[in-house]
Design an enzyme around this catalytic site. Structure first.
Site, PDB file in Angstrom:
ATOM      1  CB  CYS A  74      -0.995  -0.011   1.159  1.00 50.56           C
ATOM      2  SG  CYS A  74      -0.245   0.037   2.816  1.00 50.56           S
ATOM      3  CG  HIS A 134      -4.428  -0.210   3.849  1.00 47.37           C
ATOM      4  ND1 HIS A 134      -3.697  -0.993   2.974  1.00 47.37           N
ATOM      5  CD2 HIS A 134      -5.431   0.333   3.109  1.00 47.37           C
ATOM      6  CE1 HIS A 134      -4.243  -0.918   1.763  1.00 47.37           C
ATOM      7  NE2 HIS A 134      -5.291  -0.116   1.825  1.00 47.37           N
ATOM      8  CG  HIS A 146      -6.887   0.562  -1.459  1.00 47.45           C
ATOM      9  ND1 HIS A 146      -7.114  -0.145  -0.311  1.00 47.45           N
ATOM     10  CD2 HIS A 146      -7.978   0.342  -2.236  1.00 47.45           C
ATOM     11  CE1 HIS A 146      -8.304  -0.749  -0.384  1.00 47.45           C
ATOM     12  NE2 HIS A 146      -8.834  -0.458  -1.539  1.00 47.45           N
TER      13      HIS A 146
END
Length: 174
Positions: A74, A134, A146
């Site tokens: 990420c 994240h 993402h």
């Protein structure tokens, strides 16, 4: 006309010109940047999403090497996309969450960074905190761009039950 008079007139003209320029620049400086910065943010947000879209479907790999484009985690995805748009970010999601300006969830704009907790809430002293694990890019219309797990680089709905319940914060770096 005497030299004294000429010198005096020149000094008055120069001073008047300096004041006029200073006030003119001041007026531009107080009105234009707000509109220019807003327009630039919109253009940059669109550019960020356009860059990220080129990597849809690229596989996810935890700990992916920064700068590679055949797999991302990420934060390497976010870092790469922003770097392609001339914005430098730290490597990790937690470090990225410390840059830019806080943005309330109801004021998200395209290109804002959104952060999520991937673990249970941690106890810290007498407070409960969510640990950031994240990061994604707000793409507008309630979606985030993402990468994670099997889909790799993908879009998700920010208000879906999992993402909404794990939302921690957002930052604006544009």
């Amino acid at each position: 006309m005497s030299n004294f008079t000429k010198t005096f007139i020149l000094k008055v003209v120069h001073a008047s010109l300096a004041v006029t320029l200073a006030l003119g620049i001041g007026a531009v400086g107080t009105t234009t940047p707000t509109h220019t910065a807003e327009a630039a943010s919109i253009a940059t947000g669109d550019s960020i999403i356009k860059t990220g879209n080129r990597f849809l479907g690229v596989p996810y790999r935890y700990g992916a090497t920064a700068g590679t484009t055949n797999r991302f985690d990420c934060s390497s995805f976010v870092q790469y996309v922003y770097k392609k748009n001339r914005i430098s970010l730290p490597r990790g999601a937690r470090q990225q969450s410390m840059v830019g300006k806080y943005v309330p969830r109801n004021q998200l704009k395209k290109g804002d960074l959104v952060y999520f907790s991937t673990r249970a809430t941690m106890k810290y002293s007498s407070k409960s905190i969510k640990r950031i694990g994240h990061v994604g890019i707000y793409a507008g219309n309630g979606k985030i761009l993402h990468t994670y797990g099997k889909p790799g680089v993908t879009y998700s709905k920010l208000n879906s039950s999992w993402w909404s319940s794990h939302y921690v914060t957002a930052r604006r770096v544009l």
